[in-house]
Design a protein around this motif. Sequence first.
Motif: not given
Length: 450
Positions: A102-105, A118-121, A149-157
């Motif tokens: 939910y944090a600003p991106t 003008l947007l930064t994202r 994961l919170a920011t929308g990546n998936t992960a391989v550990l």
Amino acid sequence: MSTTLSSYNPADPADLVVQLETAGAEGTAAAVERARAAQPGWLAAGAGARSAALTRAAAAVEGAAEELTALVEREVGKPRGEAAGELARTVAILRYYAQAPYAPTGAVHEPAAGAGLLLTRRRPHGVAGLITPWNFPLAIPVWKLAPALATGNTAVLKPAPEATACALRLAELLALPEGVLEVVPGAAEEGTALLDGADVVSFTGSTATGGAVVRACAARGVPVQAEMGGVNAALVLPDADIEQAAAHLAYAVAGYAGQKCTATSRIIAVGAAYQPLREALAKALAGQAEVVINQGARERLAGAIDSALAGGAQLVAGGQLPQRQGWFIEPTVLDQVPADHPLLAEEFFGPLAVLLPAADLDEAIALANANRHSLACSVHSRDLDAALAAADRLTAGMIRINAPSSGVDFHLPFGGAKAASFGAREQGQAALEFYTASRTVTLLPGGGAR
């Protein structure tokens, strides 16, 4: 090519914790592709879904606290109290990052001229490749994967072989959607394959391996952070509470057998603090025995002690190998170590430290800063002005005043200086930035050109 991986209890080497086939290069590549296929859906599910998934994961880990604590104690030899502390930290990290979706991106900016926006994202990189050590088999994987994961990546550990059972059980408990988190058991082959496929890489481990990781990622143009340990100093000033300082240092040297990248391995006593600190350390460490991860680690530590003593060093505390089952060693402090001995320059990752004299604070700071592995440092003094002055001049990434060097606040940036770290900091807001890339968007009315 897959091989058999076996993980044993270091306190009871006959106790086989897990045995399985490694993923191999092909299996690792397949795991990366599964994570890549799942990533668009994971991002599109939205902030609410990612937040809820991490919240459920925290509850699941907390609900399995006894089981996981016992598994950490068994697989990597961590004392039960420290294992329970790591479990609690793991839960707290998951809850902290559960709010991050939910944090600003980004931000909205005024155009230089005319109408428009003008947007930064910030947007996720894609698949995060995570290579983790055995000494914090729950907390380090989670402080990497949760912000990813919170920011929308998936992960391989890819966990350390010695912590395979912990990683697999953790992934089961997190119960994330298919492909969102993949675990690839293995060693160098799997790590190399992961570097070949991931879109962003986070590594914690040795300096030599970390350098290879950085070079491989740089060749592909992949964002990378590498935490590579430290040869950490503690400065004890003459006005310090010597008994308290010795207690802090005993924990920083011997806690979990010194198998922490933030453990103290160089104790610098300023002026008149030297002799009373030497005596207090001998008392604080007397009668202890700690288990290290395997036979090779114990032999490496014993060899370093023997060679230092042969060169003229003197024992302050410890120095023996207890004759008992498991890979135990006494926490050891040496003084009068030869100036060219590797103990003064290299990380040995065990309950082993050297005691050094310094005539004054200037010399102590120079000694502390002389090492290239500047991760953490502690300063022990009742004089706030002196402590703050030292903090301003020390080059370590983390400086703790009147506290052990081996402590981490998971909501603040974690990392060192010089050869201790490469790339962006871990943890806190810094981690959210590392796992995302900034995009600048120009939005004009009616599609007009500028």
